[in-house]
Design a protein around this motif. Sequence first.
Motif, PDB file in Angstrom:
ATOM      1  N   CYS A  20      15.555  -9.331  -5.187  1.00 56.21           N
ATOM      2  CA  CYS A  20      14.106  -9.565  -5.217  1.00 56.21           C
ATOM      3  C   CYS A  20      13.573  -8.955  -6.505  1.00 56.21           C
ATOM      4  O   CYS A  20      13.842  -7.790  -6.801  1.00 56.21           O
ATOM      5  N   SER A  21      12.801  -9.715  -7.264  1.00 52.48           N
ATOM      6  CA  SER A  21      12.338  -9.234  -8.566  1.00 52.48           C
ATOM      7  C   SER A  21      11.201  -8.232  -8.482  1.00 52.48           C
ATOM      8  O   SER A  21      11.085  -7.337  -9.322  1.00 52.48           O
ATOM      9  N   PHE A  22      10.330  -8.392  -7.493  1.00 52.49           N
ATOM     10  CA  PHE A  22       9.215  -7.466  -7.344  1.00 52.49           C
ATOM     11  C   PHE A  22       9.122  -7.035  -5.889  1.00 52.49           C
ATOM     12  O   PHE A  22       8.309  -7.533  -5.112  1.00 52.49           O
ATOM     13  N   PRO A  23       9.999  -6.111  -5.503  1.00 51.22           N
ATOM     14  CA  PRO A  23      10.114  -5.702  -4.090  1.00 51.22           C
ATOM     15  C   PRO A  23       8.996  -4.763  -3.651  1.00 51.22           C
ATOM     16  O   PRO A  23       9.181  -3.547  -3.515  1.00 51.22           O
ATOM     17  N   GLU A  24       7.833  -5.319  -3.445  1.00 48.47           N
ATOM     18  CA  GLU A  24       6.682  -4.545  -2.990  1.00 48.47           C
ATOM     19  C   GLU A  24       5.844  -5.412  -2.053  1.00 48.47           C
ATOM     20  O   GLU A  24       6.114  -6.601  -1.884  1.00 48.47           O
ATOM     21  N   ALA A  25       4.854  -4.808  -1.424  1.00 51.55           N
ATOM     22  CA  ALA A  25       3.929  -5.520  -0.523  1.00 51.55           C
ATOM     23  C   ALA A  25       4.700  -6.308   0.528  1.00 51.55           C
ATOM     24  O   ALA A  25       5.553  -5.749   1.216  1.00 51.55           O
TER      25      ALA A  25
ATOM     26  N   GLY B  78       8.371  -5.756   0.289  1.00 50.63           N
ATOM     27  CA  GLY B  78       8.773  -4.370   0.074  1.00 50.63           C
ATOM     28  C   GLY B  78       9.433  -3.786   1.312  1.00 50.63           C
ATOM     29  O   GLY B  78       9.933  -4.505   2.171  1.00 50.63           O
ATOM     30  N   SER B  79       9.424  -2.451   1.399  1.00 47.67           N
ATOM     31  CA  SER B  79       9.985  -1.728   2.561  1.00 47.67           C
ATOM     32  C   SER B  79      11.440  -2.090   2.829  1.00 47.67           C
ATOM     33  O   SER B  79      11.838  -2.257   3.974  1.00 47.67           O
ATOM     34  N   ASN B  80      12.226  -2.239   1.780  1.00 50.61           N
ATOM     35  CA  ASN B  80      13.626  -2.675   1.881  1.00 50.61           C
ATOM     36  C   ASN B  80      13.709  -4.014   2.605  1.00 50.61           C
ATOM     37  O   ASN B  80      14.137  -4.111   3.774  1.00 50.61           O
ATOM     38  N   LEU B  81      13.308  -5.046   1.893  1.00 51.64           N
ATOM     39  CA  LEU B  81      13.290  -6.422   2.384  1.00 51.64           C
ATOM     40  C   LEU B  81      14.575  -6.800   3.101  1.00 51.64           C
ATOM     41  O   LEU B  81      14.556  -7.457   4.143  1.00 51.64           O
ATOM     42  N   ALA B  82      15.711  -6.383   2.569  1.00 51.05           N
ATOM     43  CA  ALA B  82      17.008  -6.775   3.125  1.00 51.05           C
ATOM     44  C   ALA B  82      17.183  -6.276   4.553  1.00 51.05           C
ATOM     45  O   ALA B  82      17.519  -7.040   5.473  1.00 51.05           O
ATOM     46  N   ARG B  83      16.978  -4.994   4.762  1.00 49.57           N
ATOM     47  CA  ARG B  83      17.174  -4.426   6.102  1.00 49.57           C
ATOM     48  C   ARG B  83      16.151  -4.986   7.093  1.00 49.57           C
ATOM     49  O   ARG B  83      16.476  -5.272   8.253  1.00 49.57           O
ATOM     50  N   MET B  84      14.917  -5.138   6.656  1.00 49.65           N
ATOM     51  CA  MET B  84      13.890  -5.701   7.524  1.00 49.65           C
ATOM     52  C   MET B  84      14.282  -7.097   7.992  1.00 49.65           C
ATOM     53  O   MET B  84      14.170  -7.439   9.176  1.00 49.65           O
TER      54      MET B  84
END
Length: 398
Positions: free
Chosen positions: A61-66, A69-75
């Motif tokens: 992810c290029s801009f992992p926020e909002a 964010g919050s560790n997109l992968a694990r979520m």
Amino acid sequence: MTKQLQDAYIVAATRTPIGKSGRGMFKNTRPDDLLVRVLQSALAQVPNLDPKLIEDAIVGCSFPEAEQGSNLARMAVLLAGLPKTVGGITVNRFCASGISAIAMAADRIRVGESDVMIAAGAESMSMVPMMGHHPSMNMGIFKDENIGMAYGMGLTAEKVAQQWNISREAQDAFALQSHQRAIAAQNAGYFDAETTSVEIIERIPNLATGQIELKTRTVSRDEGARPDTSLEGLAKLRPVFANKGSVTAGNSSQTSDGAGAVILVSEKILKLFNLTPLARFASFAVRGVPPEIMGIGPKEAIPAACRAAGITQDQIDWFELNEAFAAQSLAVVQDLGLDPAKVNPMGGAIALGHPLGATGAIRSATTIHALHRNNLKYGMVTMCVGTGMGAAGIFERM
């Protein structure tokens, strides 16, 4: 004692359709929901595989926020209903985040640390803009020796166009070809095997009743390619990055939303679950170039990836060269002497879109399925990367 590397095989590869950012079909769809969709779809392609054996999910992810964010992968792993034993890590190499995630997952298998891995990419440029919501640059990049890092992407494309003598006419012709190839591929159904449809739920207020009405539709087609694109229309567009430049909105990639995912396994897992591999991940390379001409990055990464795979450039049958800008794509083709017929045969980011961190995973799905459909052996996914890099990954059809 030296341990011999083992091969990493792709057994599933899929992606969402690509939506236009801002007003497109995924403008109200969260990137983690897009990622959940492709994770579930990829797993459905290998029903014999025990998901409890998946060790980790690496997501670009290029801009992992909002919203991403919050560790997109694990979520996304948890939201997708995967076993809670499956880990998740989000990685960022800007436009090469998706292909870097695949390379990292493959490496875990190749060194014997894992037998089953997920690699993916997701990006919503509708919800998280370029540079993120609150960019804060180190002032050191504005010093003379570092100023190239401060250039916007469009300005670096102008620099490449000037240095490699890429004309406005050549850029517009390349852009037109991207749209024409994409439309032809869509009409022929060539994207169907790699694409996972997405159900969109829209909430529409009914002013007469005061109720919120739900409207559901399913999308399965990229929405960026335009059949009405013409050289005349492209020629009317003004340069947007330099007053007397040649780079326009028409010969640049589209900002987009989308996600893609692949599942990688070791040979032991292939045999244990009687799986048929789609491809072997043959090699990966990343190289740095001056930031002010970042678009030329694939020129350095492509030969390096070929050397790592033990093959020559001429053996690559299919190139997915991300079209960040027509200028940089043409410069790479020109400098390396690539066969234009092998480069983006079904169009590229100018027509189909470029959801940044997802692009590497999306174009990997395109490459893997194209190799099978056309009975080809080697395919490459390659792109330039912000701040001056190039990345390239090679897949071998099995």
